[in-house]
Design an enzyme around this catalytic site. Structure first.
Site, PDB file in Angstrom:
ATOM      1  CG  ASP A   1       4.758   3.554  -2.748  1.00 21.53           C
ATOM      2  OD1 ASP A   1       4.167   4.503  -3.283  1.00 21.53           O
ATOM      3  OD2 ASP A   1       4.319   2.386  -2.745  1.00 21.53           O
TER       4      ASP A   1
ATOM      5  N   GLY B   1      12.034   8.964 -14.397  1.00 26.19           N
ATOM      6  CA  GLY B   1      12.526   7.620 -14.638  1.00 26.19           C
ATOM      7  C   GLY B   1      14.032   7.543 -14.505  1.00 26.19           C
TER       8      GLY B   1
ATOM      9  N   GLY C   1      16.348  10.689 -13.797  1.00 24.40           N
ATOM     10  CA  GLY C   1      16.496  11.296 -12.490  1.00 24.40           C
ATOM     11  C   GLY C   1      15.225  11.993 -12.058  1.00 24.40           C
TER      12      GLY C   1
ATOM     13  CE1 TYR D   1      -0.252  -5.803  -5.525  1.00 26.26           C
ATOM     14  CE2 TYR D   1      -1.149  -5.029  -3.425  1.00 26.26           C
ATOM     15  CZ  TYR D   1      -0.091  -5.123  -4.321  1.00 26.26           C
ATOM     16  OH  TYR D   1       1.111  -4.542  -4.011  1.00 26.26           O
TER      17      TYR D   1
ATOM     18  N   GLY E   1       0.859  -1.176   0.000  1.00 27.88           N
ATOM     19  CA  GLY E   1       0.000   0.000   0.000  1.00 27.88           C
ATOM     20  C   GLY E   1       0.894   1.224   0.000  1.00 27.88           C
TER      21      GLY E   1
END
Length: 346
Positions: free
Chosen positions: A268, A235, A238, A100, A44
């Site tokens: 995250d 990506g 940077g 999931y 999460g």
């Protein structure tokens, strides 16, 4: 690490609010169709950030809802054991904990994800069941664009938490655009919510897909001029942070080269590394580097998230001169390997 379950909204460094689910992954590299046995974990966006901040030595609180089922028991115990205050997680006897299934997507293999979250306990989050004192009890309140996509009540809650009000903490918002969740809903709402935050994380590709802007920092900033701090992730190139105020600044930090094991959880982790450096008052280029190193730790393990690299190692790598940083390459398990060469391929 000691579990914390106080129901008092004592001050903490970070409050995260949002849904977490039990994740089931095949116990060997295979497709979902070919899997017979699954390993259980938790995943999460918001609890990932909370756990990473707690592991890095900060105080963190997670606000959510879980079913009164065994999956909810497991998820709650896992997050609490990471040192996160889970005292403000409510249990819902009428709705299940979300689940999931996913493959690892290791070494470039196809990543499969199958969500079973419709009608989950967390989708019932709303202003009616979240204590604003608990939400405002951190130096930072971290939210994502996943939560407002779950239900009308969740959207109302995020609108309230991002609204100007006395005593509001610094609001951090990770756009975290998920096209499947926004099917039938207008993703322009994400821009509205992000505009109300103080610090926004967004991928250049996310902004292009959700809002139709060019995938570059300047274009994203033109589409989203309101937040005091905008972090645009690019990506492998940077990330760039753009700040407003009397002396607006644009700071770019290239990402180190990474031997990617699995692509899940890097966003995250980046947010957690950046927020940790923000809470410690580090300058912009070091905030970005700490974000990159945390993301690199997640990218080089198969699970949804990785524990943060050792603080001493991160500090050494983040302090490298620009030329050495540009040559840095991080291999599998670099964050836990002993005697990792400083500033060189590991």
């Amino acid at each position: 690490m000691r579990a914390v379950t106080s129901r008092s909204p004592y001050p903490v460094d970070l409050v995260c609010l949002g849904e977490s689910m039990v994740v089931l992954r095949p116990d060997r590299p295979t497709s979902l169709a070919g899997a017979e046995l699954f390993a259980r974990g938790v995943g999460g966006a918001e609890s990932n950030v909370a756990c990473a901040l707690a592991a890095a030595g900060h105080t963190a609180r997670w606000i959510s809802r879980l079913g009164t089922d065994g999956f909810g028991d497991h998820l709650l115990a896992t997050v609490a054991a990471a040192g996160v205050d889970t005292g403000w997680v409510d249990r819902d006897p009428d709705r299940p904990t979300g689940v999931y299934f996913r493959t690892d997507g290791e070494r470039g293999a196809t990543l499969e994800v199958a969500y079973y979250r419709a009608g989950s306990a967390a989708s019932a989050l709303s202003p009616d069941n979240v204590d604003p004192a608990a939400a405002d009890s951190g130096r930072v309140l971290h939210l994502t664009g996943i939560t407002p996509a779950l239900s009308d009540g969740c959207l109302r809650l995020v609108r309230e938490l991002t609204a100007p009000r006395p005593g509001r903490p610094l609001v951090s918002f990770d756009v975290n655009y998920r096209a499947d969740l926004w099917r039938g809903r207008d993703p322009a709402l994400l821009r509205e919510l992000a505009a109300r935050a103080d610090l926004v994380f967004v991928g250049a590709d996310e902004a292009a897909h959700a809002w139709g802007v060019q995938p570059c920092p300047d274009a994203v900033r033109r589409a989203l001029p309101e937040p005091a701090t905008l972090v645009v992730k690019e990506g492998g190139r940077g990330a760039t942070v753009l700040t407003s105020g009397p002396e607006p600044r644009v700071v770019h930090a290239p990402a180190p080269r990474v031997d990617v094991v699995a692509p899940v959880g890097a966003g995250d982790a980046f947010a957690a590394g950046y927020l940790s450096a923000t809470l410690r008052g580090l300058p912009a280029h070091l905030r970005l580097r700490h974000g990159h190193l945390a993301a690199a730790a997640a990218l080089t393990v198969p699970g949804d998230h990785a524990g943060p690299p050792p603080r001493a190692l991160v500090e050494r790598l983040a302090a490298l001169d620009d030329r050495t940083w540009a040559t840095l390459r991080l291999a599998r398990d670099w964050a836990t390997a002993e005697n990792t060469p400083e500033g060189s391929p590991s």
